[in-house]
Structure formats: C-alpha cells, structure tokens
Design an enzyme around this catalytic site. Structure first.
Site, PDB file in Angstrom:
ATOM      1  N   HIS A 105       0.832  -1.214   0.000  1.00  0.00           N
ATOM      2  CA  HIS A 105       0.000   0.000   0.000  1.00  0.00           C
ATOM      3  C   HIS A 105       0.863   1.259   0.000  1.00  0.00           C
ATOM      4  O   HIS A 105       0.664   2.172  -0.817  1.00  0.00           O
ATOM      5  CB  HIS A 105      -0.912  -0.020   1.233  1.00  0.00           C
ATOM      6  CG  HIS A 105      -1.729   1.215   1.428  1.00  0.00           C
ATOM      7  ND1 HIS A 105      -3.053   1.297   1.066  1.00  0.00           N
ATOM      8  CD2 HIS A 105      -1.423   2.432   1.950  1.00  0.00           C
ATOM      9  CE1 HIS A 105      -3.527   2.501   1.355  1.00  0.00           C
ATOM     10  NE2 HIS A 105      -2.560   3.215   1.894  1.00  0.00           N
ATOM     11  N   GLU A 106       1.825   1.309   0.905  1.00  0.00           N
ATOM     12  CA  GLU A 106       2.639   2.533   1.019  1.00  0.00           C
ATOM     13  C   GLU A 106       3.520   2.730  -0.211  1.00  0.00           C
ATOM     14  O   GLU A 106       3.744   3.859  -0.644  1.00  0.00           O
ATOM     15  CB  GLU A 106       3.476   2.485   2.299  1.00  0.00           C
ATOM     16  CG  GLU A 106       2.663   2.406   3.584  1.00  0.00           C
ATOM     17  CD  GLU A 106       1.697   3.571   3.760  1.00  0.00           C
ATOM     18  OE1 GLU A 106       2.016   4.668   3.260  1.00  0.00           O
ATOM     19  OE2 GLU A 106       0.634   3.374   4.382  1.00  0.00           O
ATOM     20  N   HIS A 147       1.696   4.597  -2.730  1.00  0.00           N
ATOM     21  CA  HIS A 147       1.735   6.063  -2.536  1.00  0.00           C
ATOM     22  C   HIS A 147       3.016   6.644  -3.095  1.00  0.00           C
ATOM     23  O   HIS A 147       3.005   7.680  -3.768  1.00  0.00           O
ATOM     24  CB  HIS A 147       1.641   6.413  -1.055  1.00  0.00           C
ATOM     25  CG  HIS A 147       0.262   6.302  -0.482  1.00  0.00           C
ATOM     26  ND1 HIS A 147      -0.853   6.814  -1.102  1.00  0.00           N
ATOM     27  CD2 HIS A 147      -0.169   5.736   0.673  1.00  0.00           C
ATOM     28  CE1 HIS A 147      -1.925   6.567  -0.353  1.00  0.00           C
ATOM     29  NE2 HIS A 147      -1.536   5.908   0.728  1.00  0.00           N
ATOM     30  N   HIS A 150      -5.276   7.252  -2.293  1.00  0.00           N
ATOM     31  CA  HIS A 150      -6.201   6.260  -1.751  1.00  0.00           C
ATOM     32  C   HIS A 150      -7.323   6.006  -2.745  1.00  0.00           C
ATOM     33  O   HIS A 150      -7.783   6.914  -3.441  1.00  0.00           O
ATOM     34  CB  HIS A 150      -6.782   6.741  -0.422  1.00  0.00           C
ATOM     35  CG  HIS A 150      -5.808   6.577   0.712  1.00  0.00           C
ATOM     36  ND1 HIS A 150      -5.724   7.461   1.752  1.00  0.00           N
ATOM     37  CD2 HIS A 150      -4.865   5.622   0.959  1.00  0.00           C
ATOM     38  CE1 HIS A 150      -4.776   7.072   2.603  1.00  0.00           C
ATOM     39  NE2 HIS A 150      -4.242   5.958   2.133  1.00  0.00           N
TER      40      HIS A 150
END
Lengths: 142, 424
Positions: free
Chosen positions: B138-139, B142, B148
């Site tokens: 997930h990170e 980014h 998101h």
C-alpha cells in the site's frame, strides 16, 4: 524487548501511553476528519521534516485547541466532511457520528490524508491507458 | 543522528512535478530502495523485514514496467525509496505516530515510507497482527504516485483489512499503476501451449494445457481465463525446465500425432527432446545419441540457428522460420517437404498489403484457447487465417496474415522484474 510469553507474540502487552487515542465523540471525529483532509485538503507534501517551517502537527494542535476552547467550528463543514467520509467508507450518509462511523474511524489505517491538495489523479480518473501510459482524455465515472 | 538523517533525506526530496503530462510519477523505470539502519523494526528480524519489502516491491514489478533493486551501499541520498520503522516522533519526521492502533504507516510521493513500530506487524500468512506485506504494498503505491482508492478489494484502500490468504493485486489496481507508468512490453523468444495428460478419478485420460511465454532466461505461465500471468512469475527457466539452456531458447515444438508425441526445444544449432514424464530433457535419443543434438542431424535439410518453429497438426509438418524463409519438414518422411524453403510471404501472405512481419519472426504460437496460430515479432503479432475464417470470408488467402495487433493488448501484464528479485 517488548515483554511477551506466547511463541507468536500474540500476547504482547502494550503500554497505555503508547495507545492511539480512540475516536469516541464528535470532538475526536472532527480531529480525524481534519487530519485526513475531509474538512479541507491537506498539503501533505509540505509536512515532512523536523526542520520544515510547515508543521502539520502544530496546525493540528491549533485545531484541537480551538475545539477545546469552545470556539464554534463550522458545524455544516463538519457534517459535510462526515458525510464525505461515510460516502467513501460505504456507510449510510447520515451526517451523524453514529456507531458505524465510529467503528470505521477507529480501524487501522494509512496516515496519508485521503484528500490531498496536490492530488491531480484520483480514483475517479482511471481511464483507458494507451501503450505509452498516457492518460487519455476521457474520464470514467465510477 | 536524527537531524543528520533528516538533513540528508530532505536535500534529496523532490517536489511534485506535473511535467507536461499532468500526472505525477517517477521518470525512470529502475528504482532503488533501502530499509535504513536506524529504522529497523523491533518485532521481526532484519532479514524478515527485508524479505517482505523485496516481495512487496516485486509485486508492483509484476504488474508494471517498474523494476526495484535493493541498494545497501550507495549514499542514502542516492537511494530512491527509503523505508524505516519508528514510534511517536521518528526518523526526523514531522508527522508523529499515534501509538498502537489507527495509523500504521505513512509515505510520501517519490521517497520515504515510515511504519509505526507500535503496531503489531507480522509476516505474511501469520494469523494475527497487521500484515507488513500488505501495508508495504500500500505505502509503496503512494510513493509511486497512487492516492487512496475507495474500492472494495483495492490495495490502496485507506483502512486496513486483514489479509486473506493469497493477497494479490487486482485488476483495477493494475490499471491504476499502469495509468501512471504504462503497460509492460517486450518481445519473446517463444510462446507455446504445453499439453498435459491427466487421469480423472474415473480413470479416463483428460487433455489439459497451460500457456507459457519465454523471454531470455525467464518464463511466465499465462492464465488465459484470468487475462494475466500466474502470481509470482516470472521464474527462471532452470526452475521449471530442467536441462534446457539457462539463457533461453529459440523455439519449442510439440510433435503430436497418433504415432508420435515428442517435445523439442531449439537453441542455436542444437535441439533437445524433453521428457515430460520426468520433467527434464532426455539424456539421449532412442538411438543412443546424446542430447543436445545438431539440428542439421535431427532434421535433414535444415540447419540452425532458427528463429522459431511450430508443428502443424493439419499436415503433420514442422514449420521452421529462419530469416525470411520458411522450411516445412515432413516428420513422417523425415525430410523437407517438396518446394521448401519458401519465402515467408509466399507461405503466409499478408491480408492487408504491407502489413507483414517480413521474416525474423520471434515466435510461432498455436493457441488452443483461441484455436488459432499467431506469429509474434517484437511487440506485434499477426493471426494466421484459419479454416473458419476462410469459411466466413472465402476471399481470405490460405494461411494469410491478418492485420497486426499489439502483443501487450492481447496477453496482458507479462512483466519483467529486476534480476535480483527473481529469487527473493
């Protein structure tokens, strides 16, 4: 080490002082919404380092203080932000800090704001991809 | 030490730059990363942490043209993506962590990822705790430029959902990252459907197949029903195909008839026969001649190297492609068919004038999924006119080549990973 007795460390005791503050009422909910950009988009990229003139936590503490002193916040803004959070979380848009909303806010989550003032590509803009990866002009509504 | 670290990192922080495209992404395709020494977690061994991050980066590599390499030697400011664990005030970061619960990590576009070590991070497939792998993926999203995404099943959902078994990148997440970095491209050495015979519980023989793409020393299994490769691919050739050259092959041929069932791999001037029962090349042929054998000996009238080949079950011939020529080899007669070699344009004429590979074909692939033969060259492929096509449109030439299409739009997401990520 962090004290444990079980092989899989599942019994690790965490100190109360290291426990994140739960979202329990409208006050903490408003802090939550502000922190993650639902009240207004956060300039996340300006936050980073200790020596930076921009201190996200200071701005956050200012909001905390304002709320604590009883300075009226814009309740419409809070309800609107709350509904936005409920919408993206797949919750009924009550505009009320209900149990389902509280539960959603207290879930483990990423610290990156949901609404960033620098965002130009959002989930609603995922469109067709040509072979060079250029984002084609037609946007697709979810 | 924290201020020094912060100063080092802040000098290298890049501002968001929309550029001319209007969206934000890294401008290079090979990115370095490091788990910084000051930022180890207290909950997992350093090797476990590094393994999980290697896997997390690889998962993004498998669906995008990006490659990631762990860099433990360069000056920190030269490392593209820096990861670390901390609690409360941490790593010179202005965004405090909140203790156990709620925030588990944060990241900045084009650079740093911080994990809250007050959270109970665990290794993949561990029942309790927060999956470090899932959070890392997930990170990293980014860092690569993804915001998101509020879609059920997306890895970019802001809230953490416990990892079910087999957490992987779904279709929309793939498209999101490809929106920023494009799709995976590249030619292949050979493509084939591997036939397997299985016995059902009732004792009957069933014929099944799997599709494989090979490029240099790697290969992918392509899941046609899912329009993607198998999770975790590519794999090194040595892992799945014992005995064939580790740096790749030129062609694969499956001679499949009532009298014969033989699989061959070709490389340079040599060829091997593959033992499907024992999943490795044969050491020698039935005549006692050791493999590899010379193509010129095994297929009189032909010499290597070849570009590619396929076995045509309609006429029991192997068609070899070499530069602009096509050689039809009669398996039963063990000799070249009369009149061959021929120019590729004569054997496979273009349906649309000028739209033709013109030789040096990379792969000739008969697909059981599509019931069609394809010729691949570079990033393009041409479908060969089949009998059904000619029944519908009699004007089409026999074995004509239909107008080309792009390989990456027909077989999706066949992506390289960095060589160091092949074995985690």
């Amino acid at each position: 080490e962090k004290l444990f007795h079980s092989r899989d460390h599942s019994d690790i005791q965490t100190l109360t002082s290291h426990q994140a503050q739960d979202i329990t009422d409208t006050y903490t909910a408003e802090l939550f919404l502000s922190r993650y950009g639902f009240m207004q988009p956060v300039d996340w990229e300006e936050v980073p380092f200790e020596d930076s003139p921009v201190d996200f936590n200071d701005d956050f503490l200012d909001l905390q203080a304002m709320i604590q002193e009883g300075t009226p916040t814009q309740s419409d803004a809070f309800i609107s932000a709350l509904k936005e959070f409920q919408k993206v979380s797949g919750l009924p848009l009550t505009g009320v800090f209900d149990e389902a909303t509280k539960l959603a806010m207290n879930k483990p989550r990423c610290g990156v704001p949901d609404k960033d003032s620098n965002d130009t590509v959002t989930h609603s803009q995922v469109g067709n991809v040509d072979t060079d990866g250029r984002h084609q002009s037609e946007t697709v509504r979810r | 030490r924290k201020r020094h670290l912060a100063a080092l990192v802040s000098r290298s922080r890049r501002k968001r730059d929309l550029g001319s495209t209007g969206y934000m992404a890294f401008s290079k395709m090979v990115l370095s990363w490091r788990l910084i020494g000051e930022g180890y977690s207290s909950q997992l061994s350093v090797e476990e942490q590094r393994y999980i991050f290697r896997l997390a980066f690889r998962m993004w590599s498998e669906v995008s043209p990006l490659e990631f390499v762990e860099d433990t030697r360069s000056p920190l400011e030269d490392v593209d993506i820096r990861l670390g664990f901390g609690t409360g005030r941490h790593l010179g970061c202005n965004q405090r962590f909140d203790g156990t619960g709620q925030e588990f990590a944060h990241a900045w576009f084009l650079g740093d990822i911080h994990f809250d070590d007050d959270e109970h991070f665990t290794a993949p497939n561990t029942g309790s705790g927060i999956s470090l792998l899932k959070v890392a993926v997930h990170e990293i999203g980014h860092v690569l430029g993804l915001p998101h995404i509020y879609r059920s099943g997306s890895i970019m959902q802001p809230s953490y959902l416990p990892q079910g078994s087999g957490f992987e990148m779904d279709w929309m997440d793939r498209k999101a990252i490809q929106n920023l970095y494009g799709v995976c491209k590249g030619g292949f050495n050979t493509v084939f459907d591997w036939i397997r015979k299985e016995r059902t519980p009732y004792g009957e023989i069933s014929i099944r197949f799997n599709t494989y793409f090979m490029r240099d020393g790697w290969y992918w299994l392509y899941e046609n029903r899912n329009n993607r490769t198998r999770y975790g691919d590519p794999v090194t050739l040595q892992t799945g195909w014992r005995g064939i050259p580790a740096d790749g092959v030129d062609a694969y041929v499956h001679v499949w008839s009532r009298k014969s069932d033989a699989v061959y791999f070709f490389k340079g001037t040599q060829f091997w026969r593959y033992d499907t029962e024992n999943d490795k090349v044969f050491a020698q042929d039935p005549g006692g001649r050791r493999y590899p054998r010379l193509i010129s000996e095994g297929f009189p009238g032909l010499s290597g190297p070849i570009d590619t080949a396929f076995y045509d079950r309609r006429d029991s011939h192997i068609y070899f492609f070499k530069n602009r020529l096509v050689y039809a080899f009669n398996v039963a007669a063990n000799s070249l068919a009369r009149g061959f070699p021929k120019n590729i344009r004569d054997v496979f004429p273009p349906v649309v004038s000028g739209d033709h590979p013109d030789g040096n074909v990379d792969a000739a692939y008969f697909s059981y999924t599509h019931n069609a033969l394809f010729l691949l060259k570079g990033q393009r492929f041409w479908q060969v006119v089949g009998s059904r096509d000619r029944w519908r449109w009699p004007i089409l030439p026999r074995n004509g080549l239909l107008p080309h299409k792009e390989v990456n739009q027909h077989w999706l997401d066949i992506c390289n990973v960095h060589p160091t990520a092949l074995k985690l």
